[in-house]
Scaffold this motif. Structure first.
Motif, PDB file in Angstrom:
ATOM      1  N   GLN A  55      34.203  36.209  35.511  1.00  0.00           N
ATOM      2  CA  GLN A  55      35.530  36.302  36.199  1.00  0.00           C
ATOM      3  C   GLN A  55      36.649  36.238  35.311  1.00  0.00           C
ATOM      4  O   GLN A  55      37.778  36.953  35.383  1.00  0.00           O
ATOM      5  CB  GLN A  55      35.812  34.980  37.032  1.00  0.00           C
ATOM      6  CG  GLN A  55      37.021  35.143  37.928  1.00  0.00           C
ATOM      7  CD  GLN A  55      36.985  36.175  38.950  1.00  0.00           C
ATOM      8  OE1 GLN A  55      35.962  36.387  39.337  1.00  0.00           O
ATOM      9  NE2 GLN A  55      38.041  36.595  39.520  1.00  0.00           N
ATOM     10  N   SER A  56      36.634  35.591  33.988  1.00  0.00           N
ATOM     11  CA  SER A  56      37.618  35.625  32.880  1.00  0.00           C
ATOM     12  C   SER A  56      37.787  36.842  32.195  1.00  0.00           C
ATOM     13  O   SER A  56      38.555  36.996  31.272  1.00  0.00           O
ATOM     14  CB  SER A  56      37.376  34.528  31.961  1.00  0.00           C
ATOM     15  OG  SER A  56      36.052  34.609  31.288  1.00  0.00           O
ATOM     16  N   ALA A  57      36.776  37.889  32.446  1.00  0.00           N
ATOM     17  CA  ALA A  57      36.926  39.000  31.619  1.00  0.00           C
ATOM     18  C   ALA A  57      37.341  39.999  32.494  1.00  0.00           C
ATOM     19  O   ALA A  57      37.382  41.486  32.028  1.00  0.00           O
ATOM     20  CB  ALA A  57      35.259  39.501  31.458  1.00  0.00           C
ATOM     21  N   GLN A  58      38.081  39.785  33.555  1.00  0.00           N
ATOM     22  CA  GLN A  58      38.896  40.675  34.277  1.00  0.00           C
ATOM     23  C   GLN A  58      39.877  41.096  33.655  1.00  0.00           C
ATOM     24  O   GLN A  58      40.932  40.539  33.024  1.00  0.00           O
ATOM     25  CB  GLN A  58      39.294  40.172  35.594  1.00  0.00           C
ATOM     26  CG  GLN A  58      40.123  41.209  36.639  1.00  0.00           C
ATOM     27  CD  GLN A  58      40.402  40.660  37.822  1.00  0.00           C
ATOM     28  OE1 GLN A  58      40.406  39.536  38.146  1.00  0.00           O
ATOM     29  NE2 GLN A  58      40.921  41.647  38.899  1.00  0.00           N
ATOM     30  N   LEU A  59      40.224  42.576  33.591  1.00  0.00           N
ATOM     31  CA  LEU A  59      41.302  43.381  32.905  1.00  0.00           C
ATOM     32  C   LEU A  59      42.210  43.971  34.140  1.00  0.00           C
ATOM     33  O   LEU A  59      41.723  44.344  35.154  1.00  0.00           O
ATOM     34  CB  LEU A  59      40.786  44.255  32.033  1.00  0.00           C
ATOM     35  CG  LEU A  59      39.914  43.801  30.863  1.00  0.00           C
ATOM     36  CD1 LEU A  59      39.213  44.846  30.326  1.00  0.00           C
ATOM     37  CD2 LEU A  59      40.694  42.975  29.844  1.00  0.00           C
ATOM     38  N   ALA A  60      43.343  44.142  33.735  1.00  0.00           N
ATOM     39  CA  ALA A  60      44.429  44.818  34.637  1.00  0.00           C
ATOM     40  C   ALA A  60      43.730  46.317  35.024  1.00  0.00           C
ATOM     41  O   ALA A  60      43.665  46.851  35.913  1.00  0.00           O
ATOM     42  CB  ALA A  60      45.740  45.144  34.107  1.00  0.00           C
ATOM     43  N   THR A  61      43.189  46.862  34.089  1.00  0.00           N
ATOM     44  CA  THR A  61      42.672  48.123  33.993  1.00  0.00           C
ATOM     45  C   THR A  61      42.059  48.253  32.506  1.00  0.00           C
ATOM     46  O   THR A  61      42.256  47.841  31.446  1.00  0.00           O
ATOM     47  CB  THR A  61      43.767  49.521  33.838  1.00  0.00           C
ATOM     48  OG1 THR A  61      42.970  50.692  34.183  1.00  0.00           O
ATOM     49  CG2 THR A  61      44.738  49.411  32.745  1.00  0.00           C
TER      50      THR A  61
END
Length: 232
Positions: free
Chosen positions: A200-206
């Motif tokens: 989950q912590s690896a989410q990026l805006a894009t």
């Protein structure tokens, strides 16, 4: 992070601790050259940042996260694919702190799912897939990643798991930069269902998707399904 990768007793081979794969790969396929260079530079920096953060995850937390992800994967397969019994599912062998789903793959194998692992047989070419079971004696493949031996049956996956370095809400995956996953998806017909596996912590805006990037059908983290692009 080495402790969480100690081989479980039920597996015939240990996990791999290979380094980053092909870090200099980028193929803009016609994208503006200045923008392509900027995106490639940004992705290299993000890979390094995310890899460093992943390496700092405590062993116990990594184990809990992997177990949570395994549970969500089994639920997704049950709800969307009838458990995938009789289908070919391509997994992955965990490297450098990736979520370890080997126990779930073994359970799926025991439940009648045909498990395969991806293999690089030729550089800059689509991956191939060989059958795997918990008793398979692995050999070292490209970048010293354990793979099923050449005598293992070659298969074509109906479902593919894709480990993520990073991901965004549009379903795009930031991988290691080798381009193998996108190249393989582009070559397979019919295209398999794709499930990204990450933190989950690896989410990026894009990830600033480029023409060669292919969005995934689902993205799973320890918090559950984060992206669903496949029609219900």
């Amino acid at each position: 992070m080495n402790d969480q990768d100690k081989p479980a007793a039920r597996f015939a081979s240990p996990p791999c601790m290979a380094g980053e794969i092909a870090p200099d790969y980028f193929n803009p396929l016609g994208t503006d050259s200045t923008q392509a260079r900027d995106v490639a530079r940004w992705r290299r920096a993000e890979r390094a940042r995310l890899r460093g953060a992943r390496g700092k995850i405590p062993v116990a937390e990594h184990r809990r996260t992997s177990q949570a992800l395994a549970g969500h994967l089994l639920d997704l397969l049950s709800n969307r694919f009838g458990g995938a019994r009789g289908r070919v599912l391509s997994g992955y062998w965990p490297i450098k702190g990736e979520p370890d789903l080997r126990a779930a793959l073994a359970d799926l194998h025991d439940a009648g799912v045909m498990i395969a692992l991806p293999i690089v047989e030729e550089k800059a070419a689509p991956l191939v897939f060989r059958r795997w079971a918990p008793t398979t004696r692995m050999v070292l493949g490209d970048w010293n990643i354990p793979v099923p031996p050449a005598k293992a049956a070659r298969v074509t996956p109906a479902i593919m798991l894709a480990p993520l370095m990073g991901w965004d809400g549009a379903g795009y995956r930031l991988g290691y930069g080798g381009g193998y996953f996108d190249r393989t998806l582009a070559a397979l017909s019919p295209r398999p269902a794709t499930i990204g596996i990450g933190f989950q912590s690896a989410q990026l805006a894009t990830i600033y998707p480029q023409p060669h990037d292919i969005a995934l059908d689902f993205i799973l983290t320890e918090a559950g399904v984060q992206v669903t692009r496949e029609a219900p």
